[in-house]
Scaffold this active site. Structure first.
Site, short mmCIF file in Angstrom:
data_model
loop_
_atom_site.label_atom_id
_atom_site.label_comp_id
_atom_site.label_asym_id
_atom_site.label_seq_id
_atom_site.Cartn_x
_atom_site.Cartn_y
_atom_site.Cartn_z
N CYS A 176 0.87 -1.18 0.00
CA CYS A 176 0.00 0.00 0.00
C CYS A 176 0.90 1.23 0.00
O CYS A 176 2.11 1.11 -0.18
CB CYS A 176 -0.95 -0.01 1.20
SG CYS A 176 -0.11 0.00 2.80
N THR A 177 0.35 2.40 0.20
CA THR A 177 1.13 3.63 0.07
C THR A 177 2.26 3.71 1.09
O THR A 177 3.42 3.91 0.74
CB THR A 177 0.22 4.86 0.22
OG1 THR A 177 -0.83 4.78 -0.73
CG2 THR A 177 1.01 6.14 -0.02
#
Length: 242
Positions: A176-177
Site C-alpha cells: 500500500c502507500t
C-alpha cells in the site's frame, strides 16, 4: 523555501485518545504545522507538513505517547505547503476496515524490505496484491500486481472473501502507500486462515525512496493524500500525471 512532509502511523493501544487531541492541536498551532492526524484506540495515523524543526517537534511529541517510540515516519519535501489547515480527528479506526477483532500490532504479517521486494515482484508463483483503492491504482502500481478494484479500504474484506478460494494455497505479497493498510489487511488475512503472506515494509513510499529508478518494478506515480497529488522515485512531486 521547501517544506518537510511527514507521513506517519503507529498501531498502539490508546486508552483515551480524546485526551491526546488538545495537546497535539496546541503544539501544531505553535509550530505552524498543517495536515491531518487521526487518533483512535488502535493508534495514530496522518500526514503533516511545515518547517523541518516544527515537524520534528510534533514527531517527538507523538513518539513520547504510549507505545509510539517506534512510530513509522516517511519524510519527503514539497515546494509549497501541501495543506491549508491542521486537523486532529478522533476516529473509531485509524484506517477503516470495519472488521472486529483485528489487531495489527499483534498479528500483522512479516515485512519484506524494499531492497528485497523486486524478487517477489519477479516471482511468478507470488500473488502480488495492491490494497489501495481503484482511484489510487490508476496513478501507478507494481508490474503484475492484482488490483481488487475497491472503492475504499473497507471493501477489501468482501473482495478477499469473494476471491479466497481461487487464491487458496498461494504465497501472497501485499503493498500500500505507506504500510498502514497492509499491516491491517495482512492481520485480516491471517485471521481468515492465510499463513503465507508478507508485505512491503514502509509501503510504496519507502520503495520509491530507496530503490533506484533503473532497478524499479514500479510503473507510473504514487498518489498521495495532499496537494502534491502524486510522487515518483526519490519522492519527487509528479502531480496529476507522469
Amino acid at each position: 523555501m521547501s517544506f518537510t512532509v511527514a507521513a506517519l502511523y503507529r498501531f498502539a493501544p490508546f486508552d483515551d485518545p480524546a485526551a491526546l487531541r488538545a495537546p497535539l492541536i496546541d503544539l501544531c498551532a505553535a509550530q505552524g504545522i498543517k495536515g491531518t492526524l487521526l487518533l483512535a484506540r488502535e493508534g495514530v495515523n496522518g500526514t503533516i507538513a511545515g518547517s523541518a524543526g516544527g515537524v520534528a517537534a510534533v514527531i517527538a511529541h507523538i513518539r513520547a505517547l504510549p507505545d509510539c517510540a517506534d512510530l513509522d515516519v516517511k519524510y519527503s519535501t514539497a515546494a509549497a505547503l501541501p495543506f491549508q489547515r491542521m486537523k486532529v480527528r478522533l476516529k473509531k479506526e485509524i484506517v477503516t476496515m470495519k472488521v472486529a477483532g483485528i489487531d495489527p500490532a499483534r498479528d500483522a504479517a512479516p515485512y519484506v524490505d524494499p531492497a528485497d521486494w523486486n524478487a517477489l515482484v519477479d516471482d511468478p508463483d507470488i500473488v502480488l496484491i495492491d490494497t489501495r483503492n481503484d482511484f489510487e491504482v490508476g496513478y501507478g502500481s507494481f508490474k503484475g500486481a492484482l488490483n481488487p478494484h475497491t472503492r475504499s479500504f473497507g471493501d477489501f474484506p468482501d473482495w478477499w472473501r469473494a476471491n479466497a478460494e481461487r487464491l487458496a494455497g498461494k504465497r501472497i505479497a501485499m503493498f500500500c502507500t505507506g504500510g498502514i493498510r497492509c499491516e491491517k489487511s495482512t492481520a485480516f488475512l491471517k485471521s481468515e486462515g492465510v499463513e503465507d503472506v508478507v508485505h512491503l515494509k514502509g509501503g510504496i513510499l519507502a520503495y520509491l525512496e530507496q530503490v533506484p529508478a533503473g532497478e524499479s518494478r514500479w510503473r507510473g506515480s504514487c498518489f498521495v493524500f495532499d496537494e502534491r497529488v502524486s510522487v515518483g522515485h526519490g519522492l519527487v512531486e509528479v502531480g496529476e500525471g507522469e
